[in-house]
Design a protein around this motif. Structure first.
Motif, PDB file in Angstrom:
ATOM      1  N   VAL A 127      -9.514  -1.211  11.006  1.00  0.00           N
ATOM      2  CA  VAL A 127      -8.975  -0.225  11.942  1.00  0.00           C
ATOM      3  C   VAL A 127      -7.592   0.186  11.440  1.00  0.00           C
ATOM      4  CG1 VAL A 127      -8.147   0.176  14.293  1.00  0.00           C
ATOM      5  CG2 VAL A 127     -10.227  -1.159  13.918  1.00  0.00           C
ATOM      6  N   THR A 128      -7.403   1.464  11.256  1.00  0.00           N
ATOM      7  CA  THR A 128      -6.096   1.897  10.772  1.00  0.00           C
ATOM      8  C   THR A 128      -5.673   3.220  11.411  1.00  0.00           C
ATOM      9  OG1 THR A 128      -4.738   1.967   8.782  1.00  0.00           O
ATOM     10  CG2 THR A 128      -6.818   3.161   8.683  1.00  0.00           C
ATOM     11  N   GLN A 129      -4.546   3.773  10.959  1.00  0.00           N
ATOM     12  CA  GLN A 129      -3.993   4.987  11.575  1.00  0.00           C
ATOM     13  C   GLN A 129      -4.228   6.205  10.695  1.00  0.00           C
ATOM     14  OE1 GLN A 129      -1.433   2.551  10.420  1.00  0.00           O
ATOM     15  NE2 GLN A 129      -2.416   1.269  11.938  1.00  0.00           N
ATOM     16  N   GLY A 130      -4.462   7.322  11.349  1.00  0.00           N
ATOM     17  CA  GLY A 130      -4.464   8.588  10.636  1.00  0.00           C
ATOM     18  C   GLY A 130      -3.069   9.177  10.620  1.00  0.00           C
ATOM     19  N   PHE A 131      -2.885  10.268   9.888  1.00  0.00           N
ATOM     20  CA  PHE A 131      -1.710  11.139  10.039  1.00  0.00           C
ATOM     21  C   PHE A 131      -0.411  10.612   9.428  1.00  0.00           C
ATOM     22  CE2 PHE A 131       1.590  12.391  13.452  1.00  0.00           C
ATOM     23  CZ  PHE A 131       1.835  13.662  12.955  1.00  0.00           C
ATOM     24  N   ILE A 132      -0.324   9.282   9.203  1.00  0.00           N
ATOM     25  CA  ILE A 132       0.967   8.754   8.755  1.00  0.00           C
ATOM     26  C   ILE A 132       0.857   8.056   7.401  1.00  0.00           C
ATOM     27  CG2 ILE A 132       1.624   8.465  11.168  1.00  0.00           C
ATOM     28  CD1 ILE A 132       1.453   5.463  10.837  1.00  0.00           C
ATOM     29  N   GLY A 133       1.986   7.906   6.738  1.00  0.00           N
ATOM     30  CA  GLY A 133       2.040   7.203   5.466  1.00  0.00           C
ATOM     31  C   GLY A 133       3.455   6.695   5.270  1.00  0.00           C
ATOM     32  N   SER A 134       3.778   6.340   4.044  1.00  0.00           N
ATOM     33  CA  SER A 134       5.162   5.952   3.806  1.00  0.00           C
ATOM     34  C   SER A 134       5.563   6.222   2.366  1.00  0.00           C
ATOM     35  CB  SER A 134       5.378   4.493   4.208  1.00  0.00           C
ATOM     36  OG  SER A 134       5.616   3.698   3.093  1.00  0.00           O
ATOM     37  N   THR A 135       6.875   6.389   2.165  1.00  0.00           N
ATOM     38  CA  THR A 135       7.397   6.629   0.821  1.00  0.00           C
ATOM     39  C   THR A 135       7.564   5.280   0.123  1.00  0.00           C
ATOM     40  OG1 THR A 135       9.713   6.331   1.442  1.00  0.00           O
ATOM     41  CG2 THR A 135       8.772   8.529   1.750  1.00  0.00           C
ATOM     42  N   ASP A 136       7.924   5.313  -1.152  1.00  0.00           N
ATOM     43  CA  ASP A 136       8.127   4.021  -1.834  1.00  0.00           C
ATOM     44  C   ASP A 136       9.435   3.371  -1.395  1.00  0.00           C
ATOM     45  OD1 ASP A 136       9.823   5.749  -3.064  1.00  0.00           O
ATOM     46  OD2 ASP A 136       8.911   5.597  -5.060  1.00  0.00           O
ATOM     47  N   GLN A 137      10.197   4.071  -0.543  1.00  0.00           N
ATOM     48  CA  GLN A 137      11.405   3.473   0.040  1.00  0.00           C
ATOM     49  C   GLN A 137      11.126   2.927   1.448  1.00  0.00           C
ATOM     50  OE1 GLN A 137      14.454   3.525  -1.761  1.00  0.00           O
ATOM     51  NE2 GLN A 137      13.014   4.234  -3.347  1.00  0.00           N
ATOM     52  N   ASN A 138       9.846   2.835   1.795  1.00  0.00           N
ATOM     53  CA  ASN A 138       9.447   2.347   3.120  1.00  0.00           C
ATOM     54  C   ASN A 138       9.883   3.226   4.277  1.00  0.00           C
ATOM     55  OD1 ASN A 138       7.902   0.131   2.522  1.00  0.00           O
ATOM     56  ND2 ASN A 138       9.721  -1.162   2.241  1.00  0.00           N
ATOM     57  N   GLU A 139      10.082   4.511   4.024  1.00  0.00           N
ATOM     58  CA  GLU A 139      10.335   5.423   5.138  1.00  0.00           C
ATOM     59  C   GLU A 139       8.965   5.932   5.600  1.00  0.00           C
ATOM     60  OE1 GLU A 139      14.114   7.677   3.089  1.00  0.00           O
ATOM     61  OE2 GLU A 139      12.149   7.601   2.146  1.00  0.00           O
ATOM     62  N   SER A 140       8.799   6.038   6.923  1.00  0.00           N
ATOM     63  CA  SER A 140       7.521   6.563   7.429  1.00  0.00           C
ATOM     64  C   SER A 140       7.463   8.063   7.183  1.00  0.00           C
ATOM     65  CB  SER A 140       7.400   6.298   8.926  1.00  0.00           C
ATOM     66  OG  SER A 140       7.462   4.909   9.164  1.00  0.00           O
ATOM     67  N   THR A 141       6.260   8.561   6.956  1.00  0.00           N
ATOM     68  CA  THR A 141       6.067  10.007   6.775  1.00  0.00           C
ATOM     69  C   THR A 141       4.856  10.447   7.599  1.00  0.00           C
ATOM     70  OG1 THR A 141       4.727   9.539   4.809  1.00  0.00           O
ATOM     71  CG2 THR A 141       7.033  10.124   4.443  1.00  0.00           C
ATOM     72  N   THR A 142       4.760  11.751   7.865  1.00  0.00           N
ATOM     73  CA  THR A 142       3.544  12.277   8.485  1.00  0.00           C
ATOM     74  C   THR A 142       2.992  13.407   7.614  1.00  0.00           C
ATOM     75  OG1 THR A 142       4.660  13.915   9.895  1.00  0.00           O
ATOM     76  CG2 THR A 142       4.371  11.715  10.819  1.00  0.00           C
ATOM     77  N   LEU A 143       1.708  13.670   7.813  1.00  0.00           N
ATOM     78  CA  LEU A 143       0.999  14.579   6.892  1.00  0.00           C
ATOM     79  C   LEU A 143       0.798  15.975   7.467  1.00  0.00           C
ATOM     80  CD1 LEU A 143      -1.827  12.100   5.796  1.00  0.00           C
ATOM     81  CD2 LEU A 143       0.482  12.313   4.875  1.00  0.00           C
ATOM     82  N   GLY A 144       1.449  16.275   8.588  1.00  0.00           N
ATOM     83  CA  GLY A 144       1.233  17.566   9.248  1.00  0.00           C
ATOM     84  C   GLY A 144       0.363  17.367  10.472  1.00  0.00           C
ATOM     85  N   ARG A 145       0.645  18.126  11.530  1.00  0.00           N
ATOM     86  CA  ARG A 145      -0.079  17.962  12.791  1.00  0.00           C
ATOM     87  C   ARG A 145      -1.586  17.980  12.578  1.00  0.00           C
ATOM     88  NH1 ARG A 145       2.067  18.050  17.974  1.00  0.00           N
ATOM     89  NH2 ARG A 145       0.013  17.136  18.347  1.00  0.00           N
TER      90      ARG A 145
END
Ligand code: ASP
Ligand code: MG
Length: 417
Positions: A181-199
């Protein structure tokens, strides 16, 4: 391996989450379940960031508190034996956001947006995972930020495919019979900052997993029967389309059909992975199957896109619109990260229809006015009809003030007030 994506509407109440478990009883691993945030959580979190960035810290914290309460209530109703453990995890995400909200904004709006908005998916997937475990659907929860690596183009992050692939194999997801079970829409940079992929980007996440896991199928569970020929709320005569080609769907999504996020198709088409759109309200319905097979006998497929702007550019000295000014314009589009939905060129002028992102259009107009006379026409709607026939098109445009009309043999597009 199969990948399922459950959207916000399928998780927006205790009953709906229970329904997801009912659906999943019929399936075994290997299965990757990609969850959206519950209901309108993403909109609510957007409001939190807006308040925070607008200097209204207290409002931001209050708005965030409401999101918190909602999730805690849902978890309380759903969970029995795993409530305490789950609450701890939820709490760690609350703290992650609140810690940030207590500070003053010093970075870009988009940066804060991603750090706060990503919480929605983390919360929903945590609760759903715990509930499924309690119901005997044993699964492993994954923080997708350990897997999906992106650049730092916040709010519209680009996937680093190689790193993501490596993370998947390092996590041992590929050769595993487990349900994840995981999340859609989000990811992270190699600096561990969270990112989103667009609404609405959870569909895209599901397609990324399907591609990298070489899945044989991706199913998107929605509150509609499948892909419809138009939005039934606007066009009551809309009908279900049971089979569609990737080509057809990518066009529909590009022109603004709300069914599937436009970026979803490429990763699937490239690996020939069948996409199914099914109703979580009645899983016995066949839904829509999307594959490489050419679509046959399609009805007119209608897509509306609101909030469009027509940018009209004319050379100042009556010189032709040649390749040089055009390439300058496209360079500008690339810099601003915008793309025209419709283009019409003439001898000394060119017209572009674009999504009206006010900040970007303002910048575009300012820069373009160095070489052109610029005029903007706002509040327009773009109608796209694939496989149109003249009579129905005329009916749809009856009474509208059309400012631009284009037709190919398959597609009609009209921009109107
Ligand atoms: N929760 C995000 C949104 O509402 C992503 C998604 O649902 O696909 O945009
Ligand atoms: Mg959604």
């Amino acid at each position: 391996m199969k990948v399922f994506k459950f959207g916000g509407a399928s998780l927006n109440s205790v009953e709906r989450i229970q329904n997801v478990a009912e659906i999943l009883k019929a399936y075994n691993g290997p299965l990757m379940l990609v969850m959206s945030a519950m209901g309108k959580t993403t909109n609510a979190l957007e409001k939190v960031v807006e308040a925070f960035y607008g200097g209204k810290q207290e409002d931001a914290l209050n708005l965030f508190h409401a999101v918190k309460e909602n999730h805690i209530t849902t978890a309380k109703y759903l969970l029995v034996t795993t409530y305490n453990k789950t609450f701890e995890l939820l709490n760690s995400f609350f703290t992650e956001a609140e810690w940030l909200l207590h500070d003053k904004p010093v970075q870009s709006f988009d940066y804060y947006y991603d750090q706060v908005v990503c919480i929605g998916e983390l919360l929903s997937s945590c609760i759903v995972s715990a509930y499924l475990n309690e119901r005997g659907i044993n699964n492993q929860w994954i923080d997708v930020r350990d897997i999906i690596r992106t650049d730092n183009n916040f709010r519209e992050a680009n996937i680093c495919w190689e790193d993501t692939k490596e993370n998947i194999s390092r996590a041992g997801i590929q050769n595993n019979n487990t349900i994840f079970v995981t999340q859609g829409f989000i990811g992270s940079t190699d600096q561990n900052e969270s990112t989103t992929l667009g609404r609405e980007g959870s569909d895209y996440t599901a397609a990324i997993f399907a591609n990298l896991l070489e899945a044989n199928n991706l199913t998107i569970w929605k509150d509609v029967e499948g892909v419809m020929s138009a939005d039934p709320k606007v066009f009551p005569a809309a009908c279900l389309i049971s089979e569609l080609s990737f080509t057809e769907v990518i066009e529909m999504a590009f022109y603004g059909a709300q069914v599937i996020h436009p970026k979803t198709i490429k990763p699937l088409q490239n690996k020939q992975i069948t996409l199914q759109v099914k109703s979580f309200l009645d899983p016995s319905l066949p839904g829509t199957t999307i594959s490489n097979k050419a679509s046959k006998n399609l009805p007119p497929v209608i897509v509306l896109k609101n909030k469009q702007v027509l940018v009209q550019l004319q050379t100042m000295d009556f010189s032709f619109i040649g390749e040089r000014p055009m390439s300058k314009l496209y360079q500008l589009f690339a810099e601003l990260n915008i793309k025209p939905n419709l283009t019409q060129t003439a001898a000394i002028n060119v017209q572009f229809c674009l999504d009206d992102r006010e900040d970007k259009i303002q910048q575009l107009a300012a820069k373009a006015s160095e070489i052109f006379d610029v005029q903007l026409e706002r509040n327009l709607t773009l109608l796209t009809v694939r496989h149109y026939n003249e009579s129905s098109a005329a009916e749809m445009l009856d009474g509208k003030k059309v400012v631009l009309l284009q037709k190919t043999t398959t597609t009609l597009q009209a921009l109107y007030h």
